[in-house]
Design an enzyme around this catalytic site. Sequence first.
Site, PDB file in Angstrom:
ATOM      1  N   CYS A  96     -20.486 -14.584  -5.942  1.00 29.93           N
ATOM      2  CA  CYS A  96     -19.922 -15.864  -5.508  1.00 29.93           C
ATOM      3  C   CYS A  96     -21.032 -16.818  -5.072  1.00 29.93           C
ATOM      4  O   CYS A  96     -20.883 -18.038  -5.177  1.00 29.93           O
ATOM      5  CB  CYS A  96     -18.904 -15.663  -4.390  1.00 29.93           C
ATOM      6  SG  CYS A  96     -19.558 -14.861  -2.898  1.00 29.93           S
ATOM      7  N   CYS A 128       0.226   3.052   3.783  1.00 25.07           N
ATOM      8  CA  CYS A 128       0.625   2.402   5.040  1.00 25.07           C
ATOM      9  C   CYS A 128       1.717   1.365   4.859  1.00 25.07           C
ATOM     10  O   CYS A 128       2.162   0.761   5.853  1.00 25.07           O
ATOM     11  CB  CYS A 128      -0.589   1.771   5.718  1.00 25.07           C
ATOM     12  SG  CYS A 128      -1.321   0.405   4.782  1.00 25.07           S
ATOM     13  N   CYS A 148      -5.299   1.646  -8.744  1.00 27.16           N
ATOM     14  CA  CYS A 148      -6.178   2.671  -9.319  1.00 27.16           C
ATOM     15  C   CYS A 148      -6.040   2.679 -10.843  1.00 27.16           C
ATOM     16  O   CYS A 148      -4.923   2.659 -11.378  1.00 27.16           O
ATOM     17  CB  CYS A 148      -5.831   4.037  -8.749  1.00 27.16           C
ATOM     18  SG  CYS A 148      -6.803   5.407  -9.451  1.00 27.16           S
ATOM     19  N   HIS A 195     -18.078 -14.851   1.969  1.00 26.79           N
ATOM     20  CA  HIS A 195     -17.684 -15.357   0.652  1.00 26.79           C
ATOM     21  C   HIS A 195     -18.047 -16.832   0.555  1.00 26.79           C
ATOM     22  O   HIS A 195     -17.823 -17.601   1.487  1.00 26.79           O
ATOM     23  CB  HIS A 195     -16.184 -15.163   0.433  1.00 26.79           C
ATOM     24  CG  HIS A 195     -15.713 -15.568  -0.932  1.00 26.79           C
ATOM     25  ND1 HIS A 195     -16.183 -14.974  -2.082  1.00 26.79           N
ATOM     26  CD2 HIS A 195     -14.828 -16.517  -1.334  1.00 26.79           C
ATOM     27  CE1 HIS A 195     -15.588 -15.529  -3.141  1.00 26.79           C
ATOM     28  NE2 HIS A 195     -14.777 -16.473  -2.705  1.00 26.79           N
ATOM     29  N   CYS A 197       0.851  -1.191   0.000  1.00 23.16           N
ATOM     30  CA  CYS A 197       0.000   0.000   0.000  1.00 23.16           C
ATOM     31  C   CYS A 197       0.888   1.242   0.000  1.00 23.16           C
ATOM     32  O   CYS A 197       1.832   1.341   0.792  1.00 23.16           O
ATOM     33  CB  CYS A 197      -0.923  -0.011   1.212  1.00 23.16           C
ATOM     34  SG  CYS A 197      -1.890   1.495   1.406  1.00 23.16           S
TER      35      CYS A 197
END
Length: 555
Positions: free
Chosen positions: A191, A59, A69, A486, A56
Amino acid sequence: MTKGNPSYTNPKPCKHLADYKLSHGLSGYKSLQKHLKTTPHRRTSIEKSNTKIPRCISCRGFQGRLYCCLICSSVSCLDHTLSHTQSENGHDLAVDIERAELYCCVCCDQVYDPDFDKAVMSKHMMGIPGDKSGDETIGERLVKRRRLGSGVLEELMDSKKSKELVGVRDRRAKSCYPLGLRGLNNLGSTCFMNSVLQALLHAPPFRNYFLSEGHSHETCRKRSVDRLCLPCDIDAIFSAVFSGDRAPYSPAKFLYSWWQHSANLASYEQQDAHEFFISVLDGIHEKEGKSRNGNRDTGDCQCIAHRVFSGLLRSDVTCMTCGFISTTYDPCVDISLNLDTGNFSPTSMVNKHVKADENSSISTLVGCLDLFTRQEKLGSDQKLYCQNCQERRDSVKQMSIKRLPLVLCLHMKRFEHSSVRRMSRKIDRYLHFPFSLDMTPYLSSSIVRNRFGNRIFAFEGDESDISAEFEIFAVVTHAGTLESGHYVTYLRLRNQWYKCDDAWINEVDEGMVRASQCYMMFYVQKMLYPKAIEDSSCLPISPRRDTFLPIAGCC
């Protein structure tokens, strides 16, 4: 394969996806293609050239889901992806790095776009030697796809490239995956749909019906003015999945058709897999039941959904005053079971994958079935009218199974609602279940005989000629919470377990299956299972033949 349905259009994209494509077109998709990486197992992810381990940008974290993005290519975790969207105007869309799936940061949900699907699939095709279909859309390739058997051979021979046939055989043989084992792309929190479809695709008699052209497109169009047909779209999925193509398939047309059938569930929000299963069978019945003899209410409907999944439950209500018994019968396509509270010691299990939660007990499937068929005293507010006493009396109710289906679906009640606390929760209790299941103790004949101390030797409509031994072939599991979770399906093909996680298929051992949180379990009558093992093979091209015992006359 039939021609495309003229009434079908792709599901409408979210507003933010439409705005992105209006401003940037497909440039972001094309730029992303060079970063796509496909593993030998056909799993696609995004690989950044400047780093081996993506992190990331805010962080520096690398665990959990990371998103790239589409505008500035910055990589962020989920939390910082959302903050990135809020601080950067127009940066609404990102791509899941691990799964290569499109994600709308404003809607906080996966979104489906056929153009993005084409970009990913083109990368898949580019990685396969001799495959020239990378420039075709998913729809174009499906239109060209023939049925299993001679149709596939004709398609390959028409290419006038005999070496392509050899190449396809070699590639498929190396995969060592059974024919029909193909991933399904997630079209945006679908799913729940993919997990149930995988179970239906590999339910032996159900699969045998569609692969042997049990549902005719031409006949269906002639006798119906409806342009949308759920069985036709299911048949199209069978044709695509059993075509030999290993690239993940997008069941977008089926999703659209199902939305028309179940308008109250038509959204990109996560749905319940069990409700979807019931809804699909209802859709098949509504279409096929009109043209076949039989009554659904009496349990003798001849549509393929009920021929395969329908059973008959018996309910006996006994008056505690005079002993009068009132018996009713109800057809069912599945059996919903409460998780029993009996303790099952995890130390007795050989499987080391299982880690019991200290705050939750362990249930067994046998215990759940015992609980289902156990006598239950009805409460004072549930007094039933006794025909013999001519008034309402305290009574005892007991359930049993009058007739077993070819494919037995067992649904575990993991979601419960408390009217007192006004809240719902998920029951995260581990369930121990057998791969081979004998349903004899739960048949009406056994239950009634046990009730009277085995003194009744003749039983009307005795089920002794019906097979009560079953083998498991599919397990639908749910991980996560009630609000966010999920679904994954585990398939047992030729005694090997495979994990079907949307687009990705992996071999797993039975320990992983036993350690999962079972939500739906699918068992097939044992007389059908050995035939499946003998006839199933890894060959990508095979003559059209019934790989399971025919279902005609079995019901």
